[in-house]
Design a protein around this motif. Structure first.
Motif, PDB file in Angstrom:
ATOM      1  N   GLU A   1       0.812  -1.213   0.000  1.00  0.00           N
ATOM      2  CA  GLU A   1       0.000   0.000   0.000  1.00  0.00           C
ATOM      3  C   GLU A   1       0.852   1.273   0.000  1.00  0.00           C
ATOM      4  OE1 GLU A   1      -2.814  -0.166   3.207  1.00  0.00           O
ATOM      5  OE2 GLU A   1      -3.215  -2.296   2.889  1.00  0.00           O
ATOM      6  N   TRP A   2       2.164   1.119   0.108  1.00  0.00           N
ATOM      7  CA  TRP A   2       3.016   2.292   0.149  1.00  0.00           C
ATOM      8  C   TRP A   2       3.051   2.967  -1.214  1.00  0.00           C
ATOM      9  CZ3 TRP A   2       7.952  -0.093   2.853  1.00  0.00           C
ATOM     10  CH2 TRP A   2       7.580  -0.519   4.136  1.00  0.00           C
TER      11      TRP A   2
ATOM     12  N   GLU B   1       1.662   6.135   3.190  1.00  0.00           N
ATOM     13  CA  GLU B   1       0.585   5.156   3.021  1.00  0.00           C
ATOM     14  C   GLU B   1      -0.753   5.864   3.198  1.00  0.00           C
ATOM     15  OE1 GLU B   1      -1.116   1.399   5.584  1.00  0.00           O
ATOM     16  OE2 GLU B   1       1.057   1.709   5.514  1.00  0.00           O
TER      17      GLU B   1
END
Length: 332
Positions: A189-190, A298
């Motif tokens: 998700e970064w 994020e």
């Protein structure tokens, strides 16, 4: 006996990617530069023995890997503060410790590494991956990088390591298992790839908050469980409250622990957003190079900060003092 044609051209063609390979193995930009040089020195000495059964590139990777294994046999692994013990709370000035710290790698050098995307793929160069790789024994580390980053076969890897294919496959399985344990769960998700408009806006707000000495503004950009590490200091912070408390001590001009005023500019390191930082300490008249801070972003918030005071300005092709023509909000 074979022959390596135009050795100088060969060196220049592969220097950057060999340096990146050494960086993955060693976790240090300085060591990677030294080992890339050592690789080409060994290659030059062995050039008449090159038989041409493999490509010159593969031959260089073999030499580089063995050179790195020689170093790893006599040096401890590189670390980040959060690998040494539990998080703490800021109480005052931090105390530096001389340890083999993991180091960042400028994107400007990654961009010069060559056309092979696997060499500079984000997932295998970002700081979290490098920190996890450091936990692997040297031969497992080499196996993982050769197989999963460079795409070597089990047979090629076993030949380099002078072991059996079964042993090479076993080492790879163990290395992958360790990485699964060590890598953050929400890594996918970064922020990835080129900077997004959202990331650019967040960086602008992050820089403004630091430059104006506003811990509250920094707090609004941090995830509740954000982490901060600051080599060469072993103390690290495991949540937003601790980070903001530390900033309140270091940014407040009335605090006896005030470090001064900051200037920052956006850069990139390890395929992550980052800021180059300059600090004007109390009583000084100019901002001097302080280091580079890598950010993990994020869902629009900063979830991790890694500040490296040991990073050199030269690695990012930046001056050691803040250019006067760029202004100085810290003097307001």
């Amino acid at each position: 006996m074979g022959h390596v044609p135009d050795f100088e051209t060969l060196v220049e063609r592969h220097r950057r990617e060999i340096q990146v390979h050494c960086y993955r193995m060693l976790g240090s930009l300085g060591d990677a530069e030294d080992l890339a040089q050592e690789t080409f020195l060994r290659a030059w000495k062995a050039r008449d023995a090159f038989e041409g059964r493999a490509s010159a590139r593969t031959w260089l990777y073999r030499i580089a890997t063995n050179a790195c294994l020689d170093v790893l046999a006599r040096r401890p692994r590189r670390v980040l503060p959060d690998q040494l013990g539990p998080s703490g709370q800021p109480e005052g000035p931090l105390e530096a410790v001389d340890l083999p710290w993991l180091e960042p790698y400028p994107d400007r050098l990654l961009d010069a590494a060559g056309p092979d995307d696997t060499v500079i793929e984000r997932e295998t160069i970002e700081l979290a991956y490098l920190a996890a790789v450091q936990h692997l024994p040297p031969r497992q580390r080499a196996t993982l990088i050769l197989r999963d980053v460079l795409g070597w076969t089990a047979k090629e890897t076993a030949a380099l390591l002078e072991t059996s294919v079964a042993s090479a496959n076993s080492a790879l399985q163990r290395a992958r298992a360790t990485l699964r344990e060590r890598l953050p769960a929400r890594r996918a998700e970064w922020t990835a790839g080129e900077p997004t408009a959202e990331e650019t806006a967040l960086l602008k707000r992050f820089i403004a908050a630091y430059e104006h000495g506003d811990p509250g503004a920094v707090a609004r950009l941090l995830h509740e469980d954000a982490r901060a590490v600051m080599p060469p200091y072993p103390l690290w912070f495991g949540d937003r409250a601790a980070i903001v408390r530390a900033l309140s001590l270091s940014m407040d001009p009335a605090s006896p622990h005030c470090v001064g005023r900051f200037r920052m500019r956006p850069v990139r390191a390890n395929r992550q957003p980052a800021v180059a930082t300059y600090l004007r300490r109390p009583g000084e008249h100019e901002h001097r190079w302080f280091g580079v801070t890598l950010l993990t972003i994020e869902n629009g918030l900063v979830t991790a900060m890694a500040a490296f005071e040991s990073a050199s300005a030269a690695a990012w092709d930046l001056p050691v003092t803040w250019p006067a023509e760029h202004g100085d909000p810290g003097s307001e």
